[in-house]
Design a protein around this motif. Structure first.
Motif, PDB file in Angstrom:
ATOM      1  N   UNK A   1      48.673  -1.915  20.142  1.00 17.08           N
ATOM      2  CA  UNK A   1      49.235  -3.233  20.429  1.00 17.08           C
ATOM      3  C   UNK A   1      50.361  -3.621  19.462  1.00 17.08           C
ATOM      4  N   UNK A   2      50.212  -3.447  18.140  1.00 12.65           N
ATOM      5  CA  UNK A   2      51.323  -3.821  17.258  1.00 12.65           C
ATOM      6  C   UNK A   2      52.630  -3.109  17.592  1.00 12.65           C
ATOM      7  N   UNK A   3      52.547  -1.859  18.031  1.00  9.66           N
ATOM      8  CA  UNK A   3      53.751  -1.145  18.412  1.00  9.66           C
ATOM      9  C   UNK A   3      54.418  -1.762  19.621  1.00  9.66           C
ATOM     10  N   UNK A   4      53.634  -2.206  20.593  1.00  9.20           N
ATOM     11  CA  UNK A   4      54.175  -2.890  21.757  1.00  9.20           C
ATOM     12  C   UNK A   4      54.806  -4.211  21.332  1.00  9.20           C
ATOM     13  N   UNK A   5      54.098  -4.942  20.491  1.00 11.51           N
ATOM     14  CA  UNK A   5      54.565  -6.248  20.028  1.00 11.51           C
ATOM     15  C   UNK A   5      55.900  -6.146  19.301  1.00 11.51           C
TER      16      UNK A   5
ATOM     17  N   UNK B   1      62.295  -7.785  23.050  1.00  9.00           N
ATOM     18  CA  UNK B   1      61.950  -8.435  24.311  1.00  9.00           C
ATOM     19  C   UNK B   1      60.478  -8.700  24.493  1.00  9.00           C
ATOM     20  N   UNK B   2      59.645  -8.333  23.496  1.00  4.47           N
ATOM     21  CA  UNK B   2      58.194  -8.571  23.565  1.00  4.47           C
ATOM     22  C   UNK B   2      57.796  -9.544  22.460  1.00  4.47           C
ATOM     23  N   UNK B   3      56.984 -10.538  22.817  1.00  2.00           N
ATOM     24  CA  UNK B   3      56.444 -11.478  21.832  1.00  2.00           C
ATOM     25  C   UNK B   3      54.998 -11.170  21.480  1.00  2.00           C
ATOM     26  N   UNK B   4      54.214 -10.753  22.466  1.00  2.97           N
ATOM     27  CA  UNK B   4      52.794 -10.537  22.225  1.00  2.97           C
ATOM     28  C   UNK B   4      52.233  -9.622  23.306  1.00  2.97           C
ATOM     29  N   UNK B   5      51.155  -8.940  22.951  1.00  2.65           N
ATOM     30  CA  UNK B   5      50.446  -8.108  23.920  1.00  2.65           C
ATOM     31  C   UNK B   5      48.953  -8.260  23.679  1.00  2.65           C
ATOM     32  N   UNK B   6      48.183  -8.224  24.743  1.00  2.00           N
ATOM     33  CA  UNK B   6      46.737  -8.380  24.602  1.00  2.00           C
ATOM     34  C   UNK B   6      45.979  -7.550  25.619  1.00  2.00           C
ATOM     35  N   UNK B   7      44.832  -7.050  25.182  1.00  2.00           N
ATOM     36  CA  UNK B   7      43.894  -6.372  26.076  1.00  2.00           C
ATOM     37  C   UNK B   7      42.597  -7.168  26.040  1.00  2.00           C
TER      38      UNK B   7
ATOM     39  N   UNK C   1      31.167 -13.737  37.963  1.00  2.00           N
ATOM     40  CA  UNK C   1      32.187 -14.499  38.668  1.00  2.00           C
ATOM     41  C   UNK C   1      33.294 -13.548  39.101  1.00  2.00           C
ATOM     42  N   UNK C   2      34.069 -13.909  40.113  1.00  2.00           N
ATOM     43  CA  UNK C   2      35.151 -13.018  40.556  1.00  2.00           C
ATOM     44  C   UNK C   2      36.165 -12.696  39.459  1.00  2.00           C
ATOM     45  N   UNK C   3      36.307 -13.545  38.455  1.00  2.00           N
ATOM     46  CA  UNK C   3      37.296 -13.312  37.388  1.00  2.00           C
ATOM     47  C   UNK C   3      36.792 -12.344  36.315  1.00  2.00           C
ATOM     48  N   UNK C   4      35.587 -11.815  36.445  1.00  2.00           N
ATOM     49  CA  UNK C   4      35.032 -10.919  35.439  1.00  2.00           C
ATOM     50  C   UNK C   4      35.611  -9.517  35.606  1.00  2.00           C
ATOM     51  N   UNK C   5      36.500  -9.160  34.707  1.00  2.00           N
ATOM     52  CA  UNK C   5      37.138  -7.841  34.720  1.00  2.00           C
ATOM     53  C   UNK C   5      37.995  -7.748  33.468  1.00  2.00           C
ATOM     54  N   UNK C   6      38.458  -6.570  33.162  1.00  2.00           N
ATOM     55  CA  UNK C   6      39.400  -6.398  32.057  1.00  2.00           C
ATOM     56  C   UNK C   6      40.794  -6.837  32.496  1.00  2.00           C
ATOM     57  N   UNK C   7      41.612  -7.216  31.514  1.00  2.00           N
ATOM     58  CA  UNK C   7      42.958  -7.714  31.789  1.00  2.00           C
ATOM     59  C   UNK C   7      43.902  -7.233  30.698  1.00  2.00           C
ATOM     60  N   UNK C   8      45.104  -6.893  31.085  1.00  2.00           N
ATOM     61  CA  UNK C   8      46.185  -6.646  30.129  1.00  2.00           C
ATOM     62  C   UNK C   8      47.292  -7.648  30.401  1.00  2.00           C
ATOM     63  N   UNK C   9      47.791  -8.280  29.334  1.00  2.00           N
ATOM     64  CA  UNK C   9      48.944  -9.167  29.467  1.00  2.00           C
ATOM     65  C   UNK C   9      49.924  -8.888  28.340  1.00  2.00           C
ATOM     66  N   UNK C  10      51.193  -8.841  28.695  1.00  2.00           N
ATOM     67  CA  UNK C  10      52.273  -8.713  27.720  1.00  2.00           C
ATOM     68  C   UNK C  10      53.238  -9.865  27.966  1.00  2.00           C
ATOM     69  N   UNK C  11      53.637 -10.516  26.888  1.00  2.00           N
ATOM     70  CA  UNK C  11      54.470 -11.712  26.955  1.00  2.00           C
ATOM     71  C   UNK C  11      55.791 -11.451  26.244  1.00  2.00           C
ATOM     72  N   UNK C  12      56.881 -12.012  26.769  1.00  2.00           N
ATOM     73  CA  UNK C  12      58.163 -11.861  26.101  1.00  2.00           C
ATOM     74  C   UNK C  12      59.312 -12.341  26.949  1.00  2.00           C
TER      75      UNK C  12
END
Length: 510
Positions: free
Chosen positions: A215-219, A223-229, A238-249
């Motif tokens: 993640x720090x390498x992506x960050x 053009x990238x501000x943050x990344x999260x797993x 619940x239907x929202x129960x799953x893994x997620x990846x988001x990258x912001x920038x």
């Protein structure tokens, strides 16, 4: 621009759908005003972030993990947040301190509804950040409404405050950037159909250690501000129960590319996740601890009672483990090893124990008043070793009054209210020195830092309860299928990123 105005609000709990506990007002300490601002070390008077903006403490309530929140409590707290934001007036940003796995009775996406209510007050122009637990579940509703989501990168969460500081810093930076250029952060969101317990995804071991280390390498990319797993929370349904990846920038191409790459990396190692510590049955854990002692091993040996871990949403009064420990002659006989067992909560039992004095012979039934599905109340017969919190103002803020009963080598901890014994200081405060215990059995999953540091041996006991590690034994019925590891996949999932632009509108994937 002049100092931006940033409102601080929050409502946080990690909720097991399988816990009989219902989170109520007592579970949530409430903070407002300057007392709320002062909770954040990075906003201490004179700190760069404190000086960079006007921070307005509106309302925040945070509970230790437990069951679903009572609807009336959630509605009341949400209304207080909404009313407080209206009273605060126009703001440039909102610092929304949530967990990501809050469940509310009768709702499917409590945090999505909460951020939607917040957005409805502050309007489309204010930027909203949300520092979250990596065990959160990020629905599309939540992802759309947030501008700067971020999450922990360590499990155990030794970077919790670092994450909150990062969220504050990025919010200030983007508010100034938005004021100067009109630009807003873009988000690339990928749903990954994986649902695993935290004890199989700890960043102490592979593959999570290497995965999160990327993640720090992506960050650092332009053009990238943050990344999260977000590995997700496995004990909700619940239907929202799953893994997620988001990258912001700011660079749409880069954040989409990196979000999809991280999502593919996560998917590719899905079969490599295993328990962070040596798993076994409770009996196997006790046998290993006794063998460790017989071999002259150093103290203490730790056994996780993982099925009722309050730190993951367990009810906290499941008696399955204590009942079996009290039935083991090797732990209750005259030469038995010193064994701390924490804990069960039962206000009625504590009342009865406080009618005695230390040294008295006592007999009391405790536990299973809230959750009796896997085990009924346990009968504890022994010597009352100590009482804690009987004087006004001396009770533990979480546990209330506490009693310790000795049965042979066992020191059974009974508390008035729910309490997680997850640090060495939790035991030391009630006169139980971890260094003097041969065995410590506590309701926990992976070991939190201070217990991890003192453990001279460890078994992750796969006990039953509301946060059972055997997810199929619990029986999820409402998650979206197919889902790893429940199902075979007829084809590889697409793992395409959705590019989420300003004001909550979604655009097609790249």
């Amino acid at each position: 621009m002049s100092h931006p105005r940033i409102a601080i609000v929050g409502l946080a709990i990690e909720s097991s759908a399988y816990a009989a506990h219902r989170a109520d007002y007592r579970d949530f300490p409430v903070f407002t005003g300057e007392e709320l601002v002062a909770r954040y070390p990075h906003l201490a008077p004179g700190s760069p972030l404190r000086e960079a903006a006007e921070w307005i403490g509106v309302f925040s309530a945070r509970s230790i993990p437990g069951g679903a929140v009572r609807r009336e409590v959630y509605d009341d707290f949400t209304e207080r947040i909404v009313a407080g934001l209206r009273e605060a007036g126009p703001v440039d940003g909102v610092y929304l301190d949530i967990h990501g796995a809050m469940s509310v009775v009768g709702m499917d996406d409590a945090e999505g509804a909460l951020v939607t209510a917040v957005r409805g007050v502050v309007g489309p122009d204010a930027l909203i950040t949300a520092p979250m637990d990596l065990h959160g579940n990020v629905s599309e509703t939540l992802a759309l409404a947030l501008d700067l989501p971020t999450c922990y990168r360590l499990a155990p969460h030794e970077d919790a405050w670092e994450t909150r500081e990062r969220a504050a810093r990025l919010l200030v930076e983007w508010i100034r950037r938005h004021a100067e250029t009109g630009e807003r952060p873009l988000r690339a969101w990928v749903r990954v159909p994986i649902l695993l317990p935290g004890e199989k995804t700890s960043t102490r071991v592979e593959p999570a250690r290497s995965l999160y280390a990327e993640i720090p390498g992506v960050e650092s990319l332009d053009g990238v501000s943050d990344a999260g797993i977000w590995i997700g929370y496995a004990w909700a349904d619940e239907p929202r129960c799953h893994a997620t990846v988001m990258v912001t920038g700011s660079d749409a191409g880069v954040i989409v590319r990196e979000a999809e790459r991280l999502a593919r990396r996560l998917w590719d190692v899905r079969d490599d996740f295993g328990f962070v510590g040596p798993p076994g049955t409770l009996g196997e854990g006790v046998a290993a601890a006794l063998a460790h002692r017989a071999a002259g091993g150093a103290r203490p040996y730790l056994i996780s009672d993982s099925g009722d871990n309050p730190g993951a949403g367990g009810t906290g009064d499941v008696t399955w483990t204590l009942t079996r420990l009290l039935g083991m002659p090797e732990l209750t006989g005259p030469d038995a090893p010193v064994t701390y067992v924490a804990s069960v909560f039962d206000a009625v039992a504590v009342d009865r124990l406080f009618a005695h004095r230390p040294g008295d012979r006592v007999e009391v039934e405790a536990g299973a008043r809230v959750d009796s599905r896997v085990s009924g109340p346990v009968r504890i017969t022994g010597e009352l070793l100590s009482l804690h919190g009987g004087e006004p103002g001396t009770a533990d803020p979480q546990a209330g009054r506490i009693a310790v009963v000795r049965v042979g080598g066992i020191r059974a901890v009974v508390t008035e209210f729910r309490k997680a014994y997850h640090s060495t200081t939790d035991f030391a405060r009630i006169g139980l020195d971890p260094a003097e215990a041969d065995i410590i059995v506590t309701k926990i999953g992976y070991l939190e830092p201070t217990l991890y540091d003192v453990a001279q041996g460890w078994t992750l006991a796969l006990t039953p309860g509301p946060v059972d590690q055997d997810l199929e034994r619990l029986g999820h019925a409402r998650i979206e299928r197919p889902m790893h590891p429940y199902d075979d996949f007829p084809a590889e999932p697409a793992l395409r990123a959705r590019l989420l632009r300003e004001r909550g509108y979604a655009e097609a994937a790249s």
